[in-house]
Design a protein around this motif. Structure first.
Motif, PDB file in Angstrom:
ATOM      1  N   ASP A 137       0.055   8.977   7.561  1.00  0.00           N
ATOM      2  CA  ASP A 137      -1.208   8.352   7.955  1.00  0.00           C
ATOM      3  C   ASP A 137      -2.327   9.131   7.273  1.00  0.00           C
ATOM      4  O   ASP A 137      -2.475  10.328   7.506  1.00  0.00           O
ATOM      5  N   ARG A 161      -5.628   8.664   7.473  1.00  0.00           N
ATOM      6  CA  ARG A 161      -6.933   8.626   8.133  1.00  0.00           C
ATOM      7  C   ARG A 161      -7.386  10.044   8.498  1.00  0.00           C
ATOM      8  O   ARG A 161      -6.613  10.991   8.384  1.00  0.00           O
ATOM      9  N   GLU A 176      -9.540  10.034  13.710  1.00  0.00           N
ATOM     10  CA  GLU A 176      -8.999   8.673  13.795  1.00  0.00           C
ATOM     11  C   GLU A 176      -7.541   8.717  14.245  1.00  0.00           C
ATOM     12  O   GLU A 176      -7.112   7.919  15.082  1.00  0.00           O
ATOM     13  N   CYS A 185      -3.376   3.535   6.828  1.00  0.00           N
ATOM     14  CA  CYS A 185      -4.719   4.014   7.145  1.00  0.00           C
ATOM     15  C   CYS A 185      -5.299   3.046   8.166  1.00  0.00           C
ATOM     16  O   CYS A 185      -4.548   2.424   8.916  1.00  0.00           O
ATOM     17  N   GLN A 186      -6.603   2.872   8.196  1.00  0.00           N
ATOM     18  CA  GLN A 186      -7.196   1.954   9.168  1.00  0.00           C
ATOM     19  C   GLN A 186      -7.099   0.504   8.720  1.00  0.00           C
ATOM     20  O   GLN A 186      -6.758  -0.364   9.495  1.00  0.00           O
ATOM     21  N   ARG A 197      -7.633   2.907   2.083  1.00  0.00           N
ATOM     22  CA  ARG A 197      -7.371   4.334   1.819  1.00  0.00           C
ATOM     23  C   ARG A 197      -5.895   4.560   1.531  1.00  0.00           C
ATOM     24  O   ARG A 197      -5.535   5.367   0.674  1.00  0.00           O
TER      25      ARG A 197
END
Length: 113
Positions: free
Chosen positions: A44, A46, A50, A81-82, A86
């Motif tokens: 991940d 982020r 986050e 990511c979100q 990204r």
């Protein structure tokens, strides 16, 4: 003259979201089917804040901009990511430094339910 600026901006955003050559893209539905696969490493990208607020247990937080050197090159790296932008960027970086099996989760945590 204004239309040239719009075309350049649009091209930039399209370039940012188009997956890199050799990067596999999966949906969050497909992700659910592979989460317990020990042959994959889940990353991940982020920020730590986050990640702390909401994450998927199998994912390790390595924020975008950090070094990916400690990841195993012999396993598939699945990146989230979100929103998917990204992680797409991270996938491009991973391919550039020699990772062969890289997968981006389309829609990211925004699409995860």
């Amino acid at each position: 003259m204004g239309w040239i600026f719009i075309v350049v901006i649009a091209a930039f955003f399209v370039w940012k979201i188009i997956p890199s050559k050799g990067v596999r893209t999966i949906t969050t539905k497909e992700l659910k089917n592979i989460l317990n696969d020990q042959e994959k490493v889940f990353v991940d990208v982020r920020t730590p804040a986050e990640f702390k607020a909401r994450n998927i247990r199998q994912f390790k937080n390595i924020p975008l901009g950090s070094s990916f050197d400690k990841l195993p090159k012999d396993k598939e790296i699945v990146v989230i990511c979100q929103s998917g932008m990204r992680s797409n960027n991270a996938c491009k970086q991973l391919k550039k430094i020699g990772f062969e099996h890289v997968t981006n989760v389309r829609g990211g945590m925004s699409a995860w339910n």
